[in-house]
Design a protein around this motif. Sequence first.
Motif, PDB file in Angstrom:
ATOM      1  N   SER A   4       0.891  -1.280   0.123  1.00 53.34           N
ATOM      2  CA  SER A   4       0.026  -0.149   0.090  1.00 53.34           C
ATOM      3  C   SER A   4       0.822   1.263  -0.086  1.00 53.34           C
ATOM      4  N   THR A   7       1.923   1.990  -3.729  1.00 57.06           N
ATOM      5  CA  THR A   7       0.643   2.264  -4.413  1.00 57.06           C
ATOM      6  C   THR A   7       0.333   3.480  -4.231  1.00 57.06           C
ATOM      7  N   LYS A   8       0.283   4.089  -2.877  1.00 53.67           N
ATOM      8  CA  LYS A   8       0.132   5.560  -2.551  1.00 53.67           C
ATOM      9  C   LYS A   8       1.026   6.494  -3.170  1.00 53.67           C
ATOM     10  N   ARG A  11       0.547   7.888  -8.188  1.00 57.97           N
ATOM     11  CA  ARG A  11      -0.523   8.441  -8.410  1.00 57.97           C
ATOM     12  C   ARG A  11      -0.762   8.789  -9.750  1.00 57.97           C
ATOM     13  N   LYS A 177      -6.243  -2.919 -12.147  1.00 58.77           N
ATOM     14  CA  LYS A 177      -6.985  -3.358 -10.829  1.00 58.77           C
ATOM     15  C   LYS A 177      -6.305  -4.609 -10.481  1.00 58.77           C
ATOM     16  N   TYR A 181      -3.795  -0.887  -8.295  1.00 57.29           N
ATOM     17  CA  TYR A 181      -3.659   0.337  -8.743  1.00 57.29           C
ATOM     18  C   TYR A 181      -4.883   0.954  -9.114  1.00 57.29           C
ATOM     19  N   ASP A 183      -7.058   2.734  -7.291  1.00 55.96           N
ATOM     20  CA  ASP A 183      -7.335   3.729  -6.911  1.00 55.96           C
ATOM     21  C   ASP A 183      -6.737   4.959  -7.820  1.00 55.96           C
ATOM     22  N   ALA A 186      -9.961   5.854  -9.708  1.00 52.17           N
ATOM     23  CA  ALA A 186     -10.935   5.935  -8.928  1.00 52.17           C
ATOM     24  C   ALA A 186     -11.475   7.594  -8.963  1.00 52.17           C
TER      25      ALA A 186
END
Length: 186
Positions: A4, A7-8, A11, A177, A181, A183, A186
């Motif tokens: 995570s 992933t954050k 962007r 997905k 990733y 998000d 989203a």
Amino acid sequence: MTDSATTKQKRHIALIGFMGAGKSCVADELATRYGRSCVDLDDYIEEQAGKSIAEIFQQNGESHFRQLELDALSDALNRSDSTIIACGGGIVTNPKSLALLHAHAVVIYLAVQPEQALTRIDDWSTRPLLMQAGGTDAIYALAQSRLALYEAAADISINTDKRDISEVADYAVLRLKEAGYADILA
């Protein structure tokens, strides 16, 4: 699967691959679908420099272009909103550009066979390395010389040879997905 924290950090989505792979078209498609900004690095460089990529190569050389490309990439990656970035085909040749991509973007490699790429390129005069290559054998050699760089840089790889723009975009979303990733879109 990614952790995570990684992933954050990531962007943005960056599309890499050989010329004619569909990077600009797929970036536009993804940006339109998901309401994201889209930056085509070559277009951005031309706008900032006030001249074409071919003129930059001719007047200032490839190393100057690669610096402009690095600056443009840095600008795109510093945007606060999630951005879809269409990179130039040679971005993988600059280690500084690769480091920025790895730190801030999910890198999607759009793979294409050279013979397929050549059928997709309408105007060779806008492709200085094609013009310098001078023949299909040299173009195949250029594509082959970058293959390992594209593969090593990619978080996700997609073959575009028998897919249209919409199909490549669909597959990119699926793979994003699956890799954790979702998000970003989203």
